[in-house]
Design a protein around this motif. Structure first.
Motif, short mmCIF file in Angstrom:
data_model
loop_
_atom_site.label_atom_id
_atom_site.label_comp_id
_atom_site.label_asym_id
_atom_site.label_seq_id
_atom_site.Cartn_x
_atom_site.Cartn_y
_atom_site.Cartn_z
N GLU A 182 9.16 23.33 38.88
CA GLU A 182 8.37 22.96 40.30
C GLU A 182 8.99 23.72 41.37
N ALA A 183 10.17 23.25 41.59
CA ALA A 183 11.19 23.71 42.26
C ALA A 183 11.36 24.47 43.16
N THR A 184 11.38 25.66 41.63
CA THR A 184 10.71 27.29 41.95
C THR A 184 10.33 27.60 43.16
N HIS A 185 8.63 26.55 42.60
CA HIS A 185 7.84 26.82 43.35
C HIS A 185 7.13 25.62 44.82
N ALA A 186 8.64 25.38 45.15
CA ALA A 186 8.09 24.29 46.15
C ALA A 186 7.41 24.91 47.69
N ARG A 214 2.94 25.54 51.76
CA ARG A 214 1.98 26.46 52.03
C ARG A 214 0.90 26.18 51.60
N GLU A 215 0.60 25.64 50.39
CA GLU A 215 -0.58 24.92 50.17
C GLU A 215 -1.07 23.31 50.80
N ARG A 216 0.21 22.82 50.81
CA ARG A 216 -0.12 21.18 51.73
C ARG A 216 0.03 21.67 53.22
N ASN A 217 0.66 22.93 53.88
CA ASN A 217 -0.45 22.63 54.56
C ASN A 217 -1.45 23.43 55.41
N LEU A 218 -1.50 25.02 54.56
CA LEU A 218 -3.33 25.75 54.28
C LEU A 218 -4.69 23.65 54.50
N GLU A 219 -3.98 22.85 53.33
CA GLU A 219 -5.08 21.82 53.07
C GLU A 219 -4.88 21.12 54.51
#
Length: 79
Positions: free
Chosen positions: A45-49, A54-59
């Motif tokens: 999970e930390a590796t994909h932080a 980025r996904e949350r910013n796009l949302e």
């Protein structure tokens, strides 16, 4: 004067963080809170932080509740 929040200087084993300064995953916070994302339950999970951020910013950028007709960003109360 009593401190309301106890400052944790040492992380717990099993807590994973992504350090923005060093661009690496660390177990237990090694770097200051301002320089890291976490805690995450797993190293994976930390590796994909950064992907998650980025996904949350796009949302957020495409969420109509946060934008008015002029395209200016606003808070959830419209102000």
């Amino acid at each position: 004067m009593m401190a309301l929040f106890k400052k944790r200087t040492v992380g717990k084993p099993g807590e994973w963080f992504y350090c923005l300064e060093h661009k690496k995953v660390e177990e237990g916070p090694e770097c200051p809170a301002k320089d890291r994302f976490g805690p995450y339950a797993t190293r994976e999970e930390a590796t994909h932080a950064m992907d998650l951020a980025r996904e949350r910013n796009l949302e957020w950028e495409t969420d109509p509740k946060w934008h008015d007709a002029s395209g200016k960003a606003q808070g959830p109360e419209g102000g």
